[in-house]
Motif scaffolding. Sequence first.
Motif, mmCIF file in Angstrom:
data_model
loop_
_atom_site.group_PDB
_atom_site.id
_atom_site.type_symbol
_atom_site.label_atom_id
_atom_site.label_comp_id
_atom_site.label_asym_id
_atom_site.label_seq_id
_atom_site.Cartn_x
_atom_site.Cartn_y
_atom_site.Cartn_z
ATOM 1 N N ALA A 55 0.907 -1.165 -0.313
ATOM 2 C CA ALA A 55 -0.258 0.049 -0.080
ATOM 3 C C ALA A 55 0.621 1.271 -0.305
ATOM 4 N N PRO A 56 0.033 2.121 -0.718
ATOM 5 C CA PRO A 56 1.448 3.769 -0.929
ATOM 6 C C PRO A 56 1.591 3.954 0.701
ATOM 7 N N ALA A 57 2.091 3.766 2.017
ATOM 8 C CA ALA A 57 2.191 4.207 3.040
ATOM 9 C C ALA A 57 3.240 5.060 3.175
ATOM 10 N N SER A 58 3.203 6.762 3.650
ATOM 11 C CA SER A 58 3.718 7.202 3.057
ATOM 12 C C SER A 58 4.698 7.282 4.994
ATOM 13 N N ALA A 59 5.811 7.846 5.351
ATOM 14 C CA ALA A 59 6.758 7.826 6.240
ATOM 15 C C ALA A 59 6.289 8.405 7.158
ATOM 16 N N ASP A 60 4.899 9.033 7.560
ATOM 17 C CA ASP A 60 4.044 8.972 9.151
ATOM 18 C C ASP A 60 3.366 7.822 8.747
ATOM 19 N N ASP A 61 2.324 6.774 8.347
ATOM 20 C CA ASP A 61 2.100 5.751 8.126
ATOM 21 C C ASP A 61 2.963 4.663 8.408
ATOM 22 N N LEU A 62 4.130 5.041 8.070
ATOM 23 C CA LEU A 62 5.433 3.640 8.093
ATOM 24 C C LEU A 62 5.122 3.957 9.761
ATOM 25 N N ILE A 63 5.867 5.639 10.354
ATOM 26 C CA ILE A 63 6.080 5.415 11.890
ATOM 27 C C ILE A 63 4.920 4.902 13.317
ATOM 28 N N ILE A 64 3.206 5.093 12.219
ATOM 29 C CA ILE A 64 2.375 4.575 13.031
ATOM 30 C C ILE A 64 1.987 2.783 12.563
ATOM 31 N N GLN A 65 2.680 2.724 11.681
ATOM 32 C CA GLN A 65 2.430 1.299 11.563
ATOM 33 C C GLN A 65 3.626 0.712 12.961
ATOM 34 N N PHE A 66 4.782 1.416 12.910
ATOM 35 C CA PHE A 66 5.435 0.453 13.301
ATOM 36 C C PHE A 66 5.375 0.808 15.732
ATOM 37 N N GLU A 67 5.009 2.023 15.543
ATOM 38 C CA GLU A 67 4.626 2.160 17.495
ATOM 39 C C GLU A 67 2.589 1.453 17.143
ATOM 40 N N SER A 68 2.175 0.912 16.554
ATOM 41 C CA SER A 68 1.771 -0.535 16.555
ATOM 42 C C SER A 68 1.774 -1.323 16.973
ATOM 43 N N ALA A 69 2.592 -2.060 15.437
ATOM 44 C CA ALA A 69 4.047 -2.743 16.130
ATOM 45 C C ALA A 69 3.981 -3.465 17.531
ATOM 46 N N MET A 70 4.471 -1.986 18.243
ATOM 47 C CA MET A 70 5.640 -1.798 18.982
ATOM 48 C C MET A 70 4.594 -2.343 20.950
ATOM 49 N N GLU A 71 3.385 -1.923 19.864
ATOM 50 C CA GLU A 71 2.704 -2.192 21.984
ATOM 51 C C GLU A 71 2.597 -3.499 22.157
ATOM 52 N N LYS A 72 2.960 -4.483 21.395
ATOM 53 C CA LYS A 72 3.536 -5.698 21.430
ATOM 54 C C LYS A 72 4.663 -6.286 22.764
ATOM 55 N N CYS A 73 5.542 -5.367 22.553
ATOM 56 C CA CYS A 73 6.462 -5.520 23.088
ATOM 57 C C CYS A 73 6.633 -5.637 24.214
ATOM 58 N N SER A 74 8.081 -5.875 25.370
ATOM 59 C CA SER A 74 7.745 -5.805 27.077
ATOM 60 C C SER A 74 8.847 -5.878 27.265
ATOM 61 N N PRO A 75 9.249 -5.965 28.250
ATOM 62 C CA PRO A 75 10.671 -5.705 28.793
ATOM 63 C C PRO A 75 11.777 -6.764 28.652
ATOM 64 N N GLU A 76 10.938 -7.810 28.400
ATOM 65 C CA GLU A 76 11.514 -9.286 28.226
ATOM 66 C C GLU A 76 12.756 -9.242 26.598
ATOM 67 N N VAL A 77 11.793 -8.156 25.375
ATOM 68 C CA VAL A 77 11.576 -8.366 24.125
ATOM 69 C C VAL A 77 13.223 -7.644 24.582
ATOM 70 N N THR A 78 14.912 -7.696 23.471
ATOM 71 C CA THR A 78 15.442 -7.428 23.013
ATOM 72 C C THR A 78 15.838 -7.704 21.998
ATOM 73 N N VAL A 79 15.241 -8.522 21.142
ATOM 74 C CA VAL A 79 15.348 -8.344 19.397
ATOM 75 C C VAL A 79 14.071 -8.158 18.667
ATOM 76 N N VAL A 80 14.643 -6.881 18.032
ATOM 77 C CA VAL A 80 13.250 -6.418 17.023
ATOM 78 C C VAL A 80 13.509 -6.688 15.370
ATOM 79 N N LYS A 81 12.874 -6.921 14.971
ATOM 80 C CA LYS A 81 12.616 -7.854 13.747
ATOM 81 C C LYS A 81 11.696 -7.055 12.545
ATOM 82 N N ILE A 82 12.402 -6.389 11.782
ATOM 83 C CA ILE A 82 11.853 -5.575 10.355
ATOM 84 C C ILE A 82 11.382 -5.787 9.524
ATOM 85 N N TYR A 83 10.456 -6.308 8.884
ATOM 86 C CA TYR A 83 10.583 -6.246 8.071
ATOM 87 C C TYR A 83 9.713 -5.521 6.354
#
Length: 319
Positions: A55-83
């Motif tokens: 989808a034609p995601a803008s820079a702002d859209d991509l940061i919103i996507q990233f933030e929504s994905a990071m909601e699943k993060c917790s302190p035990e997570v040491t590795v993030v994979k961004i595909y």
Amino acid sequence: MTRSEERRDPRRPVSVWRSQDLVDGRPAQALTMILRTVGCRWNRCTMCGYAGEGAPASADDLIIQFESAMEKCSPEVTVVKIYTSGSFLDSEEMPAGARIEILRRLENAGIEKLIIETRPEYVNPDAVEECLSHLQTEFAMGLESANDLIREHLIRKGFLFQDFVRASEMVHGQGGGVKAYLLLKPPFLTEGQAMRDAISSARAARPYADIISLNLCNVQRNTVVERMWEKGEYRPPWLWSALEVLKSSPGPIICDPVGAGTRRGPHNCGQCDAALAEAIRKHDLTQDARPFDDLHCQCKEAWQKLMELEEQSFGTPLC
Ligand code: SF4
Ligand SMILES: [Zn+2]
């Protein structure tokens, strides 16, 4: 919003999940996110249907996507994979502003390691430095095969083994890590040829990759592989072949048997698929292939026989 609009919403990641992975030789908690970008600029590989997720995601859209994905993060997570189903380092796909902001936010969140995917042509000293100045980064590249003829003509990947070597040496020279993806089984190869190619590719790639990830080919929609599969000209790899590759390749080597046991995914006879997929997943963390020898099923003989017969079938797959 309809379901198809939701699927193409440039503010929603394609998917996000947590897992335990082998990272730098030890198990680690990882968060994986697939961000929805405009898609891979190359978009020509014979097995790849990722263009359907774009989808034609803008820079702002991509940061919103990233933030929504990071909601699943917790302190035990040491590795993030961004595909991105393409190249994180391609600024047409991932605008530089969004990339820098994501790197900064990961660093602030205390993430120890980032894994990104990219084609080798986007690996340059500035792009590598940009990532490494924020956090330890592993650059994953889809080499698929170390054989230029197979990669160029059967997979249509559009780069040479030497291009991968150049990118890998650059990353290593700057202190980053490299992961090489290999593909078991490209179209137009027999089961035995594909298995042997994956093993020899793992051996050839090993000096240039800190870790190898074996991808078992799935039949994705709207691809050359799908058209061949529909005509009975392609069968996804047997899980027995995957075990052989994992046993015979220099480690560390990991493999996520996505779609195992389905018609479009790697499969055996249907009876033993779940057990083999489980053994492959366990191998990721232990790197111990000895338990593979305890797996038995009647279809193993059929797989062995098929490989012998296919050698004489002049390229016709015996499904
Ligand atoms: S496999 Fe990778 S390089 Fe090839 S078209 Fe798909 S995303 Fe692009
Ligand atoms: Zn079986």
